[in-house]
Design an enzyme around this catalytic site. Sequence first.
Site, short mmCIF file in Angstrom:
data_model
loop_
_atom_site.label_atom_id
_atom_site.label_comp_id
_atom_site.label_asym_id
_atom_site.label_seq_id
_atom_site.Cartn_x
_atom_site.Cartn_y
_atom_site.Cartn_z
N GLY A 1 0.84 -1.19 0.00
CA GLY A 1 0.00 0.00 0.00
C GLY A 1 0.87 1.24 0.00
N CYS B 1 5.19 -6.19 1.67
CA CYS B 1 5.57 -4.78 1.68
C CYS B 1 4.86 -4.04 2.82
CB CYS B 1 5.30 -4.17 0.31
SG CYS B 1 6.12 -2.59 0.07
N TYR B 2 3.90 -3.17 2.53
CA TYR B 2 3.16 -2.52 3.62
C TYR B 2 2.60 -3.58 4.57
CZ TYR B 2 -0.24 0.47 6.02
OH TYR B 2 -0.95 1.16 6.98
N HIS C 1 7.73 -7.68 -3.71
CA HIS C 1 6.43 -8.05 -4.29
C HIS C 1 6.52 -9.38 -5.05
CE1 HIS C 1 4.22 -4.34 -3.41
NE2 HIS C 1 5.41 -3.77 -3.50
N GLU D 1 4.09 -10.87 -6.38
CA GLU D 1 3.00 -10.96 -7.36
C GLU D 1 3.36 -10.39 -8.73
OE1 GLU D 1 3.29 -9.02 -4.76
OE2 GLU D 1 2.09 -7.20 -4.83
N ASP E 1 -14.85 -7.54 -24.60
CA ASP E 1 -15.09 -7.14 -23.22
C ASP E 1 -16.56 -6.82 -22.96
OD1 ASP E 1 -12.37 -7.32 -23.23
OD2 ASP E 1 -12.01 -5.16 -23.19
N LYS F 1 -7.07 -9.50 -19.98
CA LYS F 1 -7.66 -9.83 -21.28
C LYS F 1 -7.74 -11.35 -21.52
CE LYS F 1 -9.10 -7.79 -25.14
NZ LYS F 1 -9.95 -6.59 -25.15
#
Length: 526
Positions: A50, A77-78, A168, A170, A227, A379
């Site tokens: 964050g 992280c945060y 991170h 991710e 979409d 996508k």
Amino acid sequence: TILVLDFGSQYSHLITRRLRELNVYSEMLPCTQKLADLSWKPKGIILSGGPYSVYETDAPHADPAVFEAGVPILGICYGLQEMAWHYDTSNVLAGEKREYGAATIRVDKHDKRVDRLFNGIDEFVVWMSHGDKLGHLPAEFVVIAETNNAPFAGIAHQERDFYGIQFHPEVTHTPRGTKILQNFAVDICHASQNWSMSQFVDKEIERIRTLVGDKGQVIGAVSGGVDSTVAAKLMKEAIGDRFHAVLVDNGLLRLNEAVEVKKTLTEGLGINLTVIDASDLFLSRLKGVTDDPEKKRKIIGNTFIDVFLDKAKQIEAEARNTPRAGNIEWLLQGTLYPDVIESISFKGPSSTIKTHHNVGGLPAKMDLKLIEPLRELFKDEVRELGTQLGIPEDLVWRHPFPGPGIGIRILGEVTPEQVRIAREADHIFISEIKAAGLYRHISQAFAALLPVKAVGVMGDKRVHDQVVALRAVVTTDFMTARMFNFWEHDMDFVERVSTRIVNEVQGVCRVFYDTTSKPPGTIEME
Ligand code: XMP
């Protein structure tokens, strides 16, 4: 289920994406979520990164019950700092050296019990993005990883399954990141790996039904692209005809597009669709605009809003008379995750969205609540979801098409004659691409019309006619792109298309191929 508590990092949604790749189901909720209000018990909890500092007075904090839930926790992280702060509020320092970008982690496996998070990994590159760091460790924790700048790059609670990492896992810049998430979710939390897109469909339909209620109605613009079609089909499955799809034919769609989209959406997918032919209005407003692309875009965007609002009012008036349905309170948008530019989602799940080029003005003008069922997806996931929902293959794999349509592919004034030429040339180009089996190798392709005339000779006569430019690009994210090299696949392809266009499209005497990359070019011509 893994619960992801979102502290507002721009990467938060990537955590859920990585977990989905591992077939682990997760739900992301604002970091202020009270555990007691959850109707389910998570198998593990991830605290995201964050943009705040835990010691700031208005910094968001997790429900203290999170730390007493008896399930493993991973702080990123945060999230690491939040975890440390929970144990010892004097812990976090503003980093002397901010650390952004790649760093090499050394993993300390001194304690068999705490090396589980890094199982299968020894030394590896990670992605750092933080200013704050830990000053010292809370008494309950030990260090399990470090970098040159961060002595506490990884920490673990000595007795409980609580882990914190400063980097991170991710993001793709942390190559072994998914393995770390897998170690946490699967090995430490024992989450099952049985999630699939069909479960997403079921959950999302349920969520939409609860959100909209028994009577609520939703309106949304569709374009025939993947979409908006996937979003519309999901709404149809959830609330049937209480979803009203609107296709505005701006006269700048591809050849036969309006008719084909109507057929697929209504006959094929059973969606309640209204098509409005507003071609004349759009073209009349574009008349005389010759060399100002931004003006064109504005005219097209504003006219779209006018037409859509008008129709929406009419549909709403009609809908009010339906005995079993209530007012239209919701506007559907097919926003995908890459459109969500920053997430401060603990202030409310849809507080920040990138306003889409075409319909950006709509929500503000309509006083409707936004419903965005695809906002966590990428996508490729939308395509998978489309296939799951029974949407035809060729629609699922369709190239993107801009809202302003061929209006921004006709350089110079947009007249009915120019529209005809651009459409017919484009149709030939795309048909040949499909016939050659190249459509899925190309990210986006189209024919554009240049604002010049050139001389040619046809049937012994001198002609002075229009010039068509063909553009085909390859890209993964549409931020950068390169020309598609037809010659690598088929030496004669471009020549064949060129011959057909000059022969079959009245008014064209030359065809060019656009070789420009993005940057410096853009994908569209205007
Ligand atoms: P550019 O031309 O900026 O395009 O390289 C990148 C991608 O965005 C699409 N695009 C638009 N899509 N409304 C849209 O819905 C627009 O105004 C618009 N402008 C560009 C473009 O087709 C490409 O896929």
